[in-house]
Design a protein around this motif. Sequence first.
Motif, PDB file in Angstrom:
ATOM      1  N   PHE A 295       0.821  -1.211   0.000  1.00  0.00           N
ATOM      2  CA  PHE A 295       0.000   0.000   0.000  1.00  0.00           C
ATOM      3  C   PHE A 295       0.854   1.260   0.000  1.00  0.00           C
ATOM      4  O   PHE A 295       0.521   2.245  -0.669  1.00  0.00           O
ATOM      5  CB  PHE A 295      -0.935   0.014   1.205  1.00  0.00           C
ATOM      6  CG  PHE A 295      -2.235  -0.691   0.985  1.00  0.00           C
ATOM      7  CD1 PHE A 295      -3.014  -0.432  -0.136  1.00  0.00           C
ATOM      8  CD2 PHE A 295      -2.687  -1.621   1.899  1.00  0.00           C
ATOM      9  CE1 PHE A 295      -4.217  -1.078  -0.344  1.00  0.00           C
ATOM     10  CE2 PHE A 295      -3.891  -2.284   1.703  1.00  0.00           C
ATOM     11  CZ  PHE A 295      -4.656  -2.013   0.583  1.00  0.00           C
ATOM     12  N   ILE A 296       1.929   1.252   0.749  1.00  0.00           N
ATOM     13  CA  ILE A 296       2.800   2.429   0.804  1.00  0.00           C
ATOM     14  C   ILE A 296       3.330   2.762  -0.588  1.00  0.00           C
ATOM     15  O   ILE A 296       3.311   3.916  -1.044  1.00  0.00           O
ATOM     16  CB  ILE A 296       3.974   2.195   1.779  1.00  0.00           C
ATOM     17  CG1 ILE A 296       3.476   2.109   3.217  1.00  0.00           C
ATOM     18  CG2 ILE A 296       5.008   3.325   1.651  1.00  0.00           C
ATOM     19  CD1 ILE A 296       4.532   1.674   4.216  1.00  0.00           C
ATOM     20  N   ILE A 297       3.789   1.728  -1.300  1.00  0.00           N
ATOM     21  CA  ILE A 297       4.355   1.925  -2.641  1.00  0.00           C
ATOM     22  C   ILE A 297       3.288   2.391  -3.621  1.00  0.00           C
ATOM     23  O   ILE A 297       3.465   3.377  -4.353  1.00  0.00           O
ATOM     24  CB  ILE A 297       5.012   0.625  -3.132  1.00  0.00           C
ATOM     25  CG1 ILE A 297       6.255   0.297  -2.297  1.00  0.00           C
ATOM     26  CG2 ILE A 297       5.392   0.746  -4.616  1.00  0.00           C
ATOM     27  CD1 ILE A 297       6.853  -1.060  -2.583  1.00  0.00           C
ATOM     28  N   PHE A 298       2.140   1.710  -3.647  1.00  0.00           N
ATOM     29  CA  PHE A 298       1.166   1.972  -4.700  1.00  0.00           C
ATOM     30  C   PHE A 298       0.248   3.152  -4.412  1.00  0.00           C
ATOM     31  O   PHE A 298      -0.328   3.711  -5.348  1.00  0.00           O
ATOM     32  CB  PHE A 298       0.361   0.704  -5.000  1.00  0.00           C
ATOM     33  CG  PHE A 298       1.126  -0.251  -5.874  1.00  0.00           C
ATOM     34  CD1 PHE A 298       1.102  -0.121  -7.248  1.00  0.00           C
ATOM     35  CD2 PHE A 298       1.920  -1.226  -5.311  1.00  0.00           C
ATOM     36  CE1 PHE A 298       1.836  -0.965  -8.053  1.00  0.00           C
ATOM     37  CE2 PHE A 298       2.658  -2.082  -6.103  1.00  0.00           C
ATOM     38  CZ  PHE A 298       2.619  -1.950  -7.488  1.00  0.00           C
ATOM     39  N   PHE A 299       0.139   3.572  -3.171  1.00  0.00           N
ATOM     40  CA  PHE A 299      -0.582   4.814  -2.911  1.00  0.00           C
ATOM     41  C   PHE A 299       0.202   5.994  -3.493  1.00  0.00           C
ATOM     42  O   PHE A 299      -0.369   6.900  -4.102  1.00  0.00           O
ATOM     43  CB  PHE A 299      -0.806   5.012  -1.410  1.00  0.00           C
ATOM     44  CG  PHE A 299      -1.591   6.251  -1.082  1.00  0.00           C
ATOM     45  CD1 PHE A 299      -2.966   6.251  -1.187  1.00  0.00           C
ATOM     46  CD2 PHE A 299      -0.941   7.427  -0.705  1.00  0.00           C
ATOM     47  CE1 PHE A 299      -3.698   7.408  -0.902  1.00  0.00           C
ATOM     48  CE2 PHE A 299      -1.655   8.578  -0.422  1.00  0.00           C
ATOM     49  CZ  PHE A 299      -3.040   8.566  -0.520  1.00  0.00           C
ATOM     50  N   GLY A 300       1.522   5.949  -3.308  1.00  0.00           N
ATOM     51  CA  GLY A 300       2.372   6.999  -3.878  1.00  0.00           C
ATOM     52  C   GLY A 300       2.335   6.995  -5.400  1.00  0.00           C
ATOM     53  O   GLY A 300       2.182   8.048  -6.036  1.00  0.00           O
ATOM     54  N   LEU A 301       2.458   5.802  -6.003  1.00  0.00           N
ATOM     55  CA  LEU A 301       2.431   5.701  -7.465  1.00  0.00           C
ATOM     56  C   LEU A 301       1.072   6.134  -8.021  1.00  0.00           C
ATOM     57  O   LEU A 301       1.002   6.839  -9.036  1.00  0.00           O
ATOM     58  CB  LEU A 301       2.724   4.267  -7.895  1.00  0.00           C
ATOM     59  CG  LEU A 301       4.168   3.789  -7.769  1.00  0.00           C
ATOM     60  CD1 LEU A 301       4.271   2.312  -8.121  1.00  0.00           C
ATOM     61  CD2 LEU A 301       5.091   4.602  -8.677  1.00  0.00           C
ATOM     62  N   GLY A 302       0.010   5.713  -7.350  1.00  0.00           N
ATOM     63  CA  GLY A 302      -1.331   6.083  -7.816  1.00  0.00           C
ATOM     64  C   GLY A 302      -1.543   7.587  -7.811  1.00  0.00           C
ATOM     65  O   GLY A 302      -2.142   8.140  -8.747  1.00  0.00           O
ATOM     66  N   SER A 303      -1.045   8.252  -6.790  1.00  0.00           N
ATOM     67  CA  SER A 303      -1.170   9.720  -6.707  1.00  0.00           C
ATOM     68  C   SER A 303      -0.422  10.389  -7.857  1.00  0.00           C
ATOM     69  O   SER A 303      -0.905  11.365  -8.456  1.00  0.00           O
ATOM     70  CB  SER A 303      -0.621  10.209  -5.367  1.00  0.00           C
ATOM     71  OG  SER A 303      -1.323   9.639  -4.286  1.00  0.00           O
ATOM     72  N   VAL A 304       0.743   9.845  -8.200  1.00  0.00           N
ATOM     73  CA  VAL A 304       1.530  10.390  -9.312  1.00  0.00           C
ATOM     74  C   VAL A 304       0.787  10.206 -10.632  1.00  0.00           C
ATOM     75  O   VAL A 304       0.705  11.128 -11.457  1.00  0.00           O
ATOM     76  CB  VAL A 304       2.915   9.718  -9.373  1.00  0.00           C
ATOM     77  CG1 VAL A 304       3.657  10.131 -10.651  1.00  0.00           C
ATOM     78  CG2 VAL A 304       3.740  10.099  -8.145  1.00  0.00           C
TER      79      VAL A 304
END
Length: 414
Positions: A295-304
Amino acid sequence: MIKSLSSFLLEFKKNKGGYIAISQIVSKLAMVSNSFFIVRILTKEEFGSVTLALSILSFLMPFINMGSQNALLRYGSLVSDNKEKDILSIYNFKVGNKLNIVTIFLFLIICLLYATKYKYLTIISLLLSLRFVSLSFFYQIRIDFQIRDNNYGYAMTDMVFNVSTLVISLLFSFIFGVYGYVISLSISFIFFYFFLKKYSKSKENAKLPVSKKEFWKYSIGSSLANFLHTSISSIDTFMVGYFLSAVNIAEYRISSIIPFNLFFIAQMFIVTDYPKFVKNFNNKKYFQTYMKNYFIIFFGLGSVFISIFFLFGDFIINLLFGSNYQANTAFYILMIASVFSLLVLIPFGNISAALGLLRKNIYASVGAIIIQLIVGLLLIPHYGITGAAIATGLAYIFSGFYNMSTVYLYFKKL
């Protein structure tokens, strides 16, 4: 948190996840590049007809070999002896490929239902039916590597298949047009067979490390679950094709190419770790730690992704697909649905399957399809491809939350 995330990424590297990451990126670039070039070579009508045929193929792909490759992945990951893995592989190759004939027949029947409306579809479907054989061989080779924790072999197979398909399809499309493109997607089985000749010469009568009843129960169950899940990404195209035109199919396809191709980023982790999901089916702590870091990784990627494509969507679509296409409302809706899928649907859907919760997978997909059909039938006639995007987005949201709750309740009982 930083220490946990570092351990997560180090474990990914240890499992040769870097090879999977490179292969996913290269393969996805090859597939997307193929779409970029083909949309410029073919007319909208030709591209729409090919898209419809490929959607029907995707719709039936879970029934390749009646799902025996899924059982090979699950039970091949559970057994530790290489001889037992070989026995499962031989059985999958010999019996599964015979059952593939049923899937090819269904594909041709469905395509014929649309043939009167789309003039290219009859020949396209006959040529494209051979792709079922190519994909069967392709899956067999990849899974053979995967169940042996050979992610390098898996990655190389993936890259060679997709890059060679790109090169051949561009060459054949320039020379033979739309039919050359379809042929290029279907002929790889000729080359794959040389890698699988050892299985064709092997005896099938060795005792399986799992009962045939259990093997086929999982095969057919997972096939049905995957079919229902895949249907979500095909039904929208079918409804657009029924209510609208080949041009609208092409426009909807362009709107979905970028959002749906972002899924490969999550698949880098899922493919690398799937055998470990299977082996840790009763390890609650493993999955808690895994999903926290995921979740930490993909929340950041999703926001980008949301920021970039909402700000520069028009520019990116025009740059990649030409001035005939633009970023429409359907594109932005599907982008939101894609980011949600990266965060929730893809990880929990795969974990649920790895835990053997096939019935729950099926319930999630059936509910999503019902939502998609009702919303699509109500909105597409009035709002066109925007209505199709809304229906698909709501289907993904329902399926994602259902799978997440299924995994939560499973571990709560342990």
